[in-house]
Design a protein around this motif. Sequence first.
Motif, PDB file in Angstrom:
ATOM      1  N   GLY A  77      28.252  27.469   8.067  1.00  0.00           N
ATOM      2  CA  GLY A  77      28.959  26.280   7.587  1.00  0.00           C
ATOM      3  C   GLY A  77      30.209  25.940   8.363  1.00  0.00           C
ATOM      4  O   GLY A  77      30.814  24.901   8.125  1.00  0.00           O
ATOM      5  N   GLU A  78      30.614  26.800   9.284  1.00  0.00           N
ATOM      6  CA  GLU A  78      31.841  26.537  10.029  1.00  0.00           C
ATOM      7  C   GLU A  78      31.561  25.822  11.354  1.00  0.00           C
ATOM      8  O   GLU A  78      30.449  25.875  11.882  1.00  0.00           O
ATOM      9  N   VAL A  79      32.579  25.186  11.883  1.00  0.00           N
ATOM     10  CA  VAL A  79      32.522  24.543  13.204  1.00  0.00           C
ATOM     11  C   VAL A  79      33.691  25.108  14.004  1.00  0.00           C
ATOM     12  O   VAL A  79      34.818  25.173  13.497  1.00  0.00           O
ATOM     13  N   SER A  80      33.410  25.556  15.231  1.00  0.00           N
ATOM     14  CA  SER A  80      34.479  26.201  16.008  1.00  0.00           C
ATOM     15  C   SER A  80      35.157  25.214  16.951  1.00  0.00           C
ATOM     16  O   SER A  80      34.599  24.163  17.286  1.00  0.00           O
ATOM     17  N   PHE A  81      36.355  25.613  17.399  1.00  0.00           N
ATOM     18  CA  PHE A  81      37.035  24.792  18.399  1.00  0.00           C
ATOM     19  C   PHE A  81      36.206  24.703  19.673  1.00  0.00           C
ATOM     20  O   PHE A  81      36.243  23.689  20.367  1.00  0.00           O
ATOM     21  N   SER A  82      35.460  25.771  19.991  1.00  0.00           N
ATOM     22  CA  SER A  82      34.671  25.719  21.229  1.00  0.00           C
ATOM     23  C   SER A  82      33.580  24.640  21.127  1.00  0.00           C
ATOM     24  O   SER A  82      33.205  24.032  22.116  1.00  0.00           O
ATOM     25  N   MET A  83      33.081  24.396  19.913  1.00  0.00           N
ATOM     26  CA  MET A  83      32.072  23.330  19.733  1.00  0.00           C
ATOM     27  C   MET A  83      32.698  21.940  19.856  1.00  0.00           C
ATOM     28  O   MET A  83      32.010  20.961  20.147  1.00  0.00           O
ATOM     29  N   LEU A  84      33.985  21.860  19.584  1.00  0.00           N
ATOM     30  CA  LEU A  84      34.658  20.553  19.581  1.00  0.00           C
ATOM     31  C   LEU A  84      35.231  20.189  20.939  1.00  0.00           C
ATOM     32  O   LEU A  84      35.642  19.047  21.169  1.00  0.00           O
ATOM     33  N   HIS A  85      35.260  21.183  21.799  1.00  0.00           N
ATOM     34  CA  HIS A  85      35.950  21.079  23.088  1.00  0.00           C
ATOM     35  C   HIS A  85      35.721  19.758  23.836  1.00  0.00           C
ATOM     36  O   HIS A  85      36.667  19.130  24.282  1.00  0.00           O
ATOM     37  N   ASP A  86      34.461  19.321  23.940  1.00  0.00           N
ATOM     38  CA  ASP A  86      34.173  18.102  24.713  1.00  0.00           C
ATOM     39  C   ASP A  86      34.360  16.815  23.901  1.00  0.00           C
ATOM     40  O   ASP A  86      34.280  15.730  24.448  1.00  0.00           O
ATOM     41  N   LEU A  87      34.545  16.988  22.612  1.00  0.00           N
ATOM     42  CA  LEU A  87      34.502  15.824  21.723  1.00  0.00           C
ATOM     43  C   LEU A  87      35.871  15.309  21.324  1.00  0.00           C
ATOM     44  O   LEU A  87      36.050  14.111  21.101  1.00  0.00           O
ATOM     45  N   VAL A  88      36.823  16.208  21.201  1.00  0.00           N
ATOM     46  CA  VAL A  88      38.131  15.776  20.690  1.00  0.00           C
ATOM     47  C   VAL A  88      39.245  16.193  21.631  1.00  0.00           C
ATOM     48  O   VAL A  88      39.129  17.163  22.371  1.00  0.00           O
ATOM     49  N   HIS A  89      40.316  15.449  21.547  1.00  0.00           N
ATOM     50  CA  HIS A  89      41.512  15.805  22.293  1.00  0.00           C
ATOM     51  C   HIS A  89      42.406  16.692  21.421  1.00  0.00           C
ATOM     52  O   HIS A  89      43.028  17.638  21.897  1.00  0.00           O
ATOM     53  N   TYR A  90      42.458  16.345  20.127  1.00  0.00           N
ATOM     54  CA  TYR A  90      43.347  17.024  19.183  1.00  0.00           C
ATOM     55  C   TYR A  90      42.571  17.573  17.989  1.00  0.00           C
ATOM     56  O   TYR A  90      41.467  17.113  17.694  1.00  0.00           O
ATOM     57  N   SER A  91      43.219  18.494  17.274  1.00  0.00           N
ATOM     58  CA  SER A  91      42.745  18.835  15.929  1.00  0.00           C
ATOM     59  C   SER A  91      43.953  19.105  15.039  1.00  0.00           C
ATOM     60  O   SER A  91      44.920  19.737  15.488  1.00  0.00           O
ATOM     61  N   LEU A  92      43.878  18.629  13.803  1.00  0.00           N
ATOM     62  CA  LEU A  92      44.871  19.074  12.827  1.00  0.00           C
ATOM     63  C   LEU A  92      44.653  20.565  12.615  1.00  0.00           C
ATOM     64  O   LEU A  92      43.505  21.041  12.648  1.00  0.00           O
TER      65      LEU A  92
END
Length: 265
Positions: A77-92
């Motif tokens: 159920g979790e999503v990691s920062f490594s999965m988001l790497h190409d998609l977002v510039h920032y994360s809260l």
Amino acid sequence: MKRKKLIVANWKMNMNLQQASILLHRLQERIQIHKDIEVVLAMSYLHLQPLSLQIDRRKFRQAAQNAYYDDHGPFTGEVSFSMLHDLVHYSLVGHSERRVKFNESLDDVRKKVASAFRNGVTPILCIGEQKDEHLRLETKQVVHDQLSSALLDVTPEEVAEMVIAYEPVWAISNGNDYHGHDIATPDDAKEMATYIRHQIESTFGKYAANSVRILYGASVNSENARAFLDADGIDGVLVGGASLNYHEFSGIVNAAYRSLHGIGV
Ligand code: PEP
């Protein structure tokens, strides 16, 4: 040092994809390209990929609202920062709703900040005191402890890149209704920005302190945004409820433009 103004929308757990797409469309119609203002939309994981095809990158950047600190593994159920790497510039990271409703500890937040940097995502670290802490006059102690713990594993260069959002939890509206809620003042925001910058300077040095961007968040709307944006040391705002309304949110971006160029009051 000139720091670029930053306006962040936190859409929280609102809207299906079609509604989010319509909101983005309306925002794109109303918000101009401003080279000295950065506008960031923190949206649901579900919306990141499809809206990346629609978003005008000259106007907006996408952000996640949270992510898990390990890069992969048995974390259903979790999503990691490594999965988001190409998609977002920032994360809260460390939003008060995560800390309070999902029991995120100081240690979790520290690991998330480090993981964000490790994966090329810039953290927007949220800190701020609860109502009881505010009433006991513990604001600075709480903010100090949240900040020093969250930044334990980062370098001065990383701190210079990141964003810190001061959000007094007692002043967050959790909705669209600003009436009947306590609201912090621009002077409170200025005092806390100064306090946070001093703390950064004493741990990470002058360059980090002068570069890090500090936002104010809690019940910001198109009417009160200007006063917060004019406050010394405040580089932008983090907006919850009002970011779901395109009149309100484009009004806030407009207030940032007017603040930056000293137009009207
Ligand atoms: C928030 O939750 O980050 C926030 C700023 O919410 P609101 O603007 O609704 O107070």
